[in-house]
Design a protein around this motif. Structure first.
Motif, PDB file in Angstrom:
ATOM      1  N   ALA A  56       0.831  -1.207   0.000  1.00  0.00           N
ATOM      2  CA  ALA A  56       0.000   0.000   0.000  1.00  0.00           C
ATOM      3  C   ALA A  56       0.861   1.252   0.000  1.00  0.00           C
ATOM      4  O   ALA A  56       0.582   2.216  -0.700  1.00  0.00           O
ATOM      5  N   ASN A  57       1.920   1.275   0.775  1.00  0.00           N
ATOM      6  CA  ASN A  57       2.800   2.434   0.840  1.00  0.00           C
ATOM      7  C   ASN A  57       4.055   2.252   0.006  1.00  0.00           C
ATOM      8  O   ASN A  57       4.828   3.175  -0.130  1.00  0.00           O
ATOM      9  N   ASN A  58       4.278   1.074  -0.510  1.00  0.00           N
ATOM     10  CA  ASN A  58       5.477   0.810  -1.289  1.00  0.00           C
ATOM     11  C   ASN A  58       5.567   1.723  -2.500  1.00  0.00           C
ATOM     12  O   ASN A  58       6.649   2.168  -2.855  1.00  0.00           O
ATOM     13  N   GLY A  59       4.448   2.045  -3.095  1.00  0.00           N
ATOM     14  CA  GLY A  59       4.458   2.884  -4.285  1.00  0.00           C
ATOM     15  C   GLY A  59       5.045   4.249  -4.029  1.00  0.00           C
ATOM     16  O   GLY A  59       5.901   4.718  -4.769  1.00  0.00           O
ATOM     17  N   TYR A  60       4.607   4.918  -2.970  1.00  0.00           N
ATOM     18  CA  TYR A  60       5.147   6.251  -2.756  1.00  0.00           C
ATOM     19  C   TYR A  60       6.561   6.196  -2.204  1.00  0.00           C
ATOM     20  O   TYR A  60       7.322   7.135  -2.366  1.00  0.00           O
ATOM     21  N   LYS A  61       6.951   5.105  -1.584  1.00  0.00           N
ATOM     22  CA  LYS A  61       8.347   4.983  -1.146  1.00  0.00           C
ATOM     23  C   LYS A  61       9.271   4.847  -2.356  1.00  0.00           C
ATOM     24  O   LYS A  61      10.356   5.416  -2.382  1.00  0.00           O
ATOM     25  N   LYS A  62       8.830   4.135  -3.362  1.00  0.00           N
ATOM     26  CA  LYS A  62       9.605   4.054  -4.602  1.00  0.00           C
ATOM     27  C   LYS A  62       9.668   5.437  -5.258  1.00  0.00           C
ATOM     28  O   LYS A  62      10.709   5.843  -5.784  1.00  0.00           O
ATOM     29  N   LEU A  63       8.570   6.164  -5.202  1.00  0.00           N
ATOM     30  CA  LEU A  63       8.534   7.527  -5.729  1.00  0.00           C
ATOM     31  C   LEU A  63       9.573   8.391  -5.019  1.00  0.00           C
ATOM     32  O   LEU A  63      10.329   9.127  -5.661  1.00  0.00           O
ATOM     33  N   LEU A  64       9.629   8.316  -3.690  1.00  0.00           N
ATOM     34  CA  LEU A  64      10.610   9.107  -2.935  1.00  0.00           C
ATOM     35  C   LEU A  64      12.037   8.714  -3.303  1.00  0.00           C
ATOM     36  O   LEU A  64      12.909   9.581  -3.437  1.00  0.00           O
ATOM     37  N   ASN A  65      12.272   7.412  -3.460  1.00  0.00           N
ATOM     38  CA  ASN A  65      13.608   6.976  -3.876  1.00  0.00           C
ATOM     39  C   ASN A  65      13.987   7.605  -5.212  1.00  0.00           C
ATOM     40  O   ASN A  65      15.104   8.094  -5.385  1.00  0.00           O
ATOM     41  N   ASN A  66      13.052   7.598  -6.161  1.00  0.00           N
ATOM     42  CA  ASN A  66      13.308   8.207  -7.469  1.00  0.00           C
ATOM     43  C   ASN A  66      13.503   9.715  -7.354  1.00  0.00           C
ATOM     44  O   ASN A  66      14.340  10.302  -8.054  1.00  0.00           O
ATOM     45  N   TYR A  67      12.740  10.346  -6.477  1.00  0.00           N
ATOM     46  CA  TYR A  67      12.817  11.791  -6.275  1.00  0.00           C
ATOM     47  C   TYR A  67      14.227  12.194  -5.823  1.00  0.00           C
ATOM     48  O   TYR A  67      14.862  13.069  -6.416  1.00  0.00           O
TER      49      TYR A  67
END
Length: 184
Positions: free
Chosen positions: A37-48
């Motif tokens: 559920a939260n993995n998606g935005y954590k990947k987003l932060l890593n990319n950011y």
């Protein structure tokens, strides 16, 4: 009698093993669902942060910034989205003033999930200010949003800075993809 005892033990073990297997499968499904559920935005932060570390406007453009804003900017309502992203990244990096070779680490200190009402308001505001100009109403949706309080450290060849998003960083799930909104 031995065969009967073995058959009885096998039936009894099946009565125990099958519920244990079913329960284990259900537990795995619940754990995977919660973690993803939260993995998606954590990947987003890593990319950011990776985009900043490598000064990669392409990564920021393709995997981080909200699509509604990219489409809005590219439709002629400002500079091209890519140029705007590149410029804002350079301004941010200049403010950090840590040098050319940087490494960023971050920690999410707190996360606040948008309520249904907040989500509806956010979607309406973004649609009315930006997405309206490039999408029909049924083509745009925000399914989820979080405000993340993040502490991050930028270590560079010139100095190290400890920074924090004091008001939080907004992340949205726009049309099924986690993104960072722009323009607001």
């Amino acid at each position: 009698s031995r065969a009967m005892g073995s058959l009885f033990a096998l039936k009894r073990n099946k009565k125990i093993i099958i519920p244990v297997i079913i329960g284990s499968i259900a537990l795995v499904i619940v754990i995977v669902t919660v973690l993803s559920a939260n993995n998606g935005y954590k990947k987003l932060l890593n990319n950011y942060y990776k985009a900043y570390e490598s000064r990669d406007a392409d990564l920021m453009y393709s995997s981080v910034v909200a699509q509604y804003w990219i489409d809005y900017m590219n439709k002629g309502f400002g500079d091209s989205a890519y140029e705007s992203i590149q410029d804002s990244m350079e301004r941010e990096l200049d403010q950090w003033n840590c040098g050319e070779d940087i490494d960023i680490t971050y920690e999410i200190k707190n996360e606040r999930r948008a309520t249904k009402e907040q989500l509806e308001d956010l979607e309406d505001n973004i649609y009315n200010w930006y997405a309206y100009y490039v999408y029909d109403r049924d083509e745009f949706s925000i399914a989820d949003a979080y405000v993340l309080d993040i502490a991050f450290t930028v270590k560079g060849d010139q100095k190290t800075r400890d920074l924090e998003y004091s008001d939080g960083l907004l992340v949205i799930k726009e049309n099924g993809k986690w993104r960072i909104p722009r323009g607001s």
